[in-house]
Scaffold this motif. Sequence first.
Motif, mmCIF file in Angstrom:
data_model
loop_
_atom_site.group_PDB
_atom_site.id
_atom_site.type_symbol
_atom_site.label_atom_id
_atom_site.label_comp_id
_atom_site.label_asym_id
_atom_site.label_seq_id
_atom_site.Cartn_x
_atom_site.Cartn_y
_atom_site.Cartn_z
ATOM 1 N N UNK A 108 63.363 72.344 -23.944
ATOM 2 C CA UNK A 108 63.737 71.494 -22.814
ATOM 3 C C UNK A 108 63.112 70.103 -22.948
ATOM 4 N N UNK A 109 63.700 69.141 -22.229
ATOM 5 C CA UNK A 109 63.175 67.775 -22.257
ATOM 6 C C UNK A 109 61.733 67.750 -21.777
ATOM 7 N N UNK A 110 60.917 66.926 -22.428
ATOM 8 C CA UNK A 110 59.503 66.824 -22.101
ATOM 9 C C UNK A 110 59.227 65.509 -21.373
ATOM 10 N N UNK A 111 58.264 65.512 -20.455
ATOM 11 C CA UNK A 111 57.924 64.270 -19.761
ATOM 12 C C UNK A 111 57.187 63.302 -20.691
ATOM 13 N N UNK A 112 57.380 61.999 -20.453
ATOM 14 C CA UNK A 112 56.688 61.008 -21.264
ATOM 15 C C UNK A 112 57.278 60.896 -22.654
ATOM 16 N N UNK A 113 56.569 60.196 -23.514
ATOM 17 C CA UNK A 113 57.061 59.940 -24.868
ATOM 18 C C UNK A 113 56.513 60.924 -25.900
ATOM 19 N N UNK A 114 55.636 61.808 -25.471
ATOM 20 C CA UNK A 114 54.989 62.722 -26.402
ATOM 21 C C UNK A 114 55.927 63.842 -26.819
ATOM 22 N N UNK A 115 56.002 64.089 -28.115
ATOM 23 C CA UNK A 115 56.819 65.186 -28.627
ATOM 24 C C UNK A 115 55.987 66.457 -28.686
ATOM 25 N N UNK A 116 56.660 67.576 -28.915
ATOM 26 C CA UNK A 116 55.942 68.837 -29.070
ATOM 27 C C UNK A 116 54.989 68.750 -30.256
ATOM 28 N N UNK A 117 55.460 68.155 -31.348
ATOM 29 C CA UNK A 117 54.632 68.033 -32.547
ATOM 30 C C UNK A 117 53.376 67.219 -32.280
ATOM 31 N N UNK A 118 53.525 66.103 -31.601
ATOM 32 C CA UNK A 118 52.359 65.245 -31.356
ATOM 33 C C UNK A 118 51.402 65.882 -30.364
ATOM 34 N N UNK A 119 51.928 66.604 -29.382
ATOM 35 C CA UNK A 119 51.062 67.277 -28.411
ATOM 36 C C UNK A 119 50.223 68.341 -29.105
ATOM 37 N N UNK A 120 50.865 69.158 -29.933
ATOM 38 C CA UNK A 120 50.131 70.196 -30.652
ATOM 39 C C UNK A 120 49.077 69.581 -31.560
ATOM 40 N N UNK A 121 49.453 68.532 -32.286
ATOM 41 C CA UNK A 121 48.512 67.893 -33.206
ATOM 42 C C UNK A 121 47.314 67.306 -32.471
ATOM 43 N N UNK A 122 47.538 66.692 -31.333
ATOM 44 C CA UNK A 122 46.426 66.099 -30.581
ATOM 45 C C UNK A 122 45.485 67.176 -30.039
ATOM 46 N N UNK A 123 46.049 68.269 -29.567
ATOM 47 C CA UNK A 123 45.203 69.357 -29.057
ATOM 48 C C UNK A 123 44.344 69.914 -30.185
#
Length: 233
Positions: A108-123
Motif C-alpha cells: 500500500x501507499x506509504x506516507x511521506x517520501x520514504x520507501x520501504x527499502x529506505x525505512x528498513x535500511x535506516x532502522x
Amino acid sequence: MSAAFINLVQRLQNGLIVSCQAPVDSPMHHPVVIAAMAQASINQGAVAIRLDTPAHVQAVSGQITAPIIGLWKQQIPEFDVYITPQFHHALAIAQAGADIIAIDATLRDRPGSETLESLIARIQTELGKPVMADVDTLDAAIAASRAGADLIGTTLYGYTAATQHQTPPGFDLLAQMVAAIDNPIICEGGIASPNMARQAMTLGAYAVVVGTAITGVDLQVKAYNVALQTALS
C-alpha cells in the motif's frame, strides 16, 4: 544479516511469541497490566513479546530479558499503512527498548517520501535493530525480502483491502512464503489454539505469534457473551 542480528533472531526459533496488547479504552491497556502479562508469558516459556506503543515497550523492557518486538500503530490521514509507518515512529520504539522493530510492509501507499527499502535500511543502520516486516500477500513478502527485512510475518493477512475476503490464520500464505523466501517466516494472526500453533510450525513457521487467544481479555469475553446471547435468542 549481521552476526548480532542473527543471534537475536535465533532466540525466536521454534518458539512462541506472545503479543501483549489491549484496546486503548480497556483497563488492560495500562502499562503495568501489559508488563504483568508479558512477565507471565515469559515465565511460562514464551521466547519473546510483541508490544505496541513506546509506553508499553518501556514498561516491559526493564522487566524481562527476552527479546521485545516493538511497533507503534499510528493512523495517518489518507494512508492505510499504520504499523510503525515512518522512521520517527521506529526511533521512538527503539529508544523505549525494543530489540526488533515491526513495520507494515504491505504494498500500500506509504506516507511521506520514504520507501520501504529506505525505512528498513535506516532502522537497521541508524538504530541497529532487525526489522520484522508485517505483510498480507506473497507479493508483499517477496518485496519485503528484497528490501532487506530480517523477519517476515503473515500479520496483516485478512486485514487489508487485498485480503479482506480471507480469514486468518493465513496457513496457505505461510506455506507459500516458506517455499518462496529464505527469510525466517513468522506466523501471526488468527492462531486460536495450541493445535493451530503446532500446525503453523509443521508448515514451516520459524516462530508463532499469539495475541488475542492468550492476552485478549476484552475480545474473548465479548465473543463468549455474543455466543451465549445468540444461543438464547
